[in-house]
Each structure stands twice: as C-alpha cells, then as structure tokens.
Write an enzyme that holds these catalytic residues in place. Sequence first.
Site, PDB file in Angstrom:
ATOM      1  CG  ASP A   1       7.964 -12.228 -38.721  1.00 58.40           C
ATOM      2  OD1 ASP A   1       7.943 -13.462 -38.595  1.00 58.40           O
ATOM      3  OD2 ASP A   1       7.384 -11.646 -39.653  1.00 58.40           O
TER       4      ASP A   1
ATOM      5  CG  HIS B   1       4.103  -7.074 -44.823  1.00 60.14           C
ATOM      6  ND1 HIS B   1       2.738  -6.961 -44.884  1.00 60.14           N
ATOM      7  CD2 HIS B   1       4.327  -8.241 -44.162  1.00 60.14           C
ATOM      8  CE1 HIS B   1       2.173  -8.001 -44.306  1.00 60.14           C
ATOM      9  NE2 HIS B   1       3.120  -8.795 -43.858  1.00 60.14           N
TER      10      HIS B   1
HETATM   11  C1  GLP Z   1       2.771 -12.166 -42.015  1.00 57.14           C
HETATM   12  C2  GLP Z   1       4.216 -12.610 -41.832  1.00 57.14           C
HETATM   13  C3  GLP Z   1       4.971 -12.590 -43.164  1.00 57.14           C
HETATM   14  C4  GLP Z   1       4.174 -13.357 -44.199  1.00 57.14           C
HETATM   15  C5  GLP Z   1       2.841 -12.691 -44.397  1.00 57.14           C
HETATM   16  C6  GLP Z   1       1.989 -13.384 -45.455  1.00 57.14           C
HETATM   17  O1  GLP Z   1       2.647 -10.797 -42.074  1.00 57.14           O
HETATM   18  N1  GLP Z   1       4.904 -11.790 -40.909  1.00 57.14           N
HETATM   19  O2  GLP Z   1       6.262 -13.174 -42.978  1.00 57.14           O
HETATM   20  O3  GLP Z   1       4.892 -13.384 -45.424  1.00 57.14           O
HETATM   21  O4  GLP Z   1       2.138 -12.744 -43.154  1.00 57.14           O
HETATM   22  O5  GLP Z   1       1.349 -14.491 -44.919  1.00 57.14           O
HETATM   23  P1  GLP Z   1       0.623 -15.606 -45.757  1.00 57.14           P
HETATM   24  O6  GLP Z   1       1.707 -16.511 -46.253  1.00 57.14           O
HETATM   25  O7  GLP Z   1      -0.264 -16.292 -44.767  1.00 57.14           O
HETATM   26  O8  GLP Z   1      -0.109 -14.939 -46.853  1.00 57.14           O
END
Ligand code: GLP
Length: 279
Positions: free
Chosen positions: A63, A134
């Site tokens: 993304d 998500h």
């Molecule tokens: C964002 C990204 C996701 C990721 C999520 C969690 O929304 N688009 O791909 O999994 O953040 O992030 P973190 O690993 O910093 O908790």
Amino acid sequence: MEIIIQPTPAGATRIAAKIMADLISAKPAAVLGLATGSTPERLYRALIAQKLDWSRLTCFNLDEYVGILPEHLQSYHHFMWEKLFRHTNISLGNVHIPDGLASDIPATCESYERKIVAAGGIDLQLLGIGTDGHIGFNEQTSSLASRTRIKTLAPQTRKDNARFFGGEEKVPHHAITMGIGTILEARHCLLLAFGDKKARAIAGAIEGPITAMNPASALQLHPAVTVCLDSAAAAELKLQEYYRRAYGQKSDWQKIRPAACRSPSPKQPGKLAAGSCQI
Ligand code: GLP
C-alpha cells in the site's frame, strides 16, 4: 494456519526472517509482497544483516498513502527505501509500490494488479495487522474479494498512525492498497503481530468468524498462512496452549514450507494445485 508464539518480538522475528531468507535462497527470483509499519522493521534489519542476494527478486508493496510525495518522510516509498531497499542490491526496476500521486488512480490500481500477474504472482506476502484487524489498508468492511484500489482510511487507523506524522490532522485520508482478494492469491502469507494492542485483532483474525469487520480473518480461507506472534499479541487466543504444543512438537517431516509448494490457482484462492501442501 500455523500459529507460532514466541516470548518476545525478537524471537518471533527470528522465525519470520528464517522463512523469508529460506525462500530467497531457494528461489533467487522470488516475488515478495512487502509491508510497512513498525512491525516488520526488525525483520528487515535481520534480512539486511544476512547480506542476501536481492538482485533477481521482485517486490510489490501492499500500500501507499494518496497525495504525499515519495520523498515525504512518512511515505511508504521513503520507508521501504530507508528501512530495506537501500541496504540491498535489489534492482530498482523490480521494486513496485503503488503510486499515490497517480492522476488516474483506478488505472494505476489495475496496472498494479496486472504487474503482479506478469511477475508470476506473489510467492510470499508479508503482513502486519492494524488494531482493528485491517491488513494493508483494507479497513473494516472491506470486501473480502477486493482488488487493488483506493480506500478511505478509518478514524482508528488515522489515530494509530498519527504518531508517525506528528498529529492526526497530518495523516492522509486515503491510500491505495492491494485488496484482500489480491493478498489471498499470494502462495504463502506471513503475518506478524507484536504487543498487547494487537491481541484482540489477532484473536478475531485467527479464532473469530470470517468477517469483513476483521479483514485479517479472511486469511482463514488461505491454505498456507504462518502467523508469528509474541506472547502479548497472542494473549487473547483461546487455543494458545494448543498452538504452542503443535509448534513445539512439530516433527521434521511436517516442516515443509509452503514456499516450496506449487502455486494456487490465481482465480481460486484457497485451491491448491496437485503436489502442494497445507499448514
Ligand atoms: C498501517 C499499514 C499496515 C500495518 C499497520 C500496522 O495501517 N498500512 O500494513 O500492518 O499500519 O502498523 P504497525 O506495524 O506500525 O502496528
């Protein structure tokens, strides 16, 4: 689904790094699906330290935010370059990240899907998870059959990501993300989650019903998913003792890695070709 629970993020990352490094060694021209966020950072450092040959690999990122420049410190272009690519010998022509500045976003999304197919499909898709379940930017109520497209970010996601932008008001409202249908076509999905903030989303994804209210629960439909967790992220799993025992007692003959499997039929997620294996 194989659930691997380790006491710490470092332990869980070590296992995930071995899965990725084994694939890169076994298939030097593999196609990787990559993720951003804080969760995979340690994994990228571990891969960089192994000095693997990235020259023939192709990468597709999950993304990218819409409307920010690739040079923006919080763009996923910048993240991937800083945290991984610039430390490897990857060929820049093999790096694909959605173009959040495209003038025709539906066209760029369709072209992204075509590029994945032209590359032969994704061998291993790395995933983190949001606190609401998500994956990529497939927010709650995303279609479980969705393809690469633009999504409006949910208030919770913008709140969670405000720490990177220095304030919620600076977080973009939209992103381009691979769809859940796109993700489910990868041959192997590797989901990482650490910390107690992820415990509820993880329990829903693994043990809850398959529901668009927890987009990661769609992974239950995929025949080859590995989930690497620390104890805090695993804390709300009802069957955690079973997962620990299953992994602890896994015998050598069971240690077949899906990377070595034949590809699933591209249009039928979950349907494996003959000679493939399940975990
Ligand atoms: C964002 C990204 C996701 C990721 C999520 C969690 O929304 N688009 O791909 O999994 O953040 O992030 P973190 O690993 O910093 O908790």
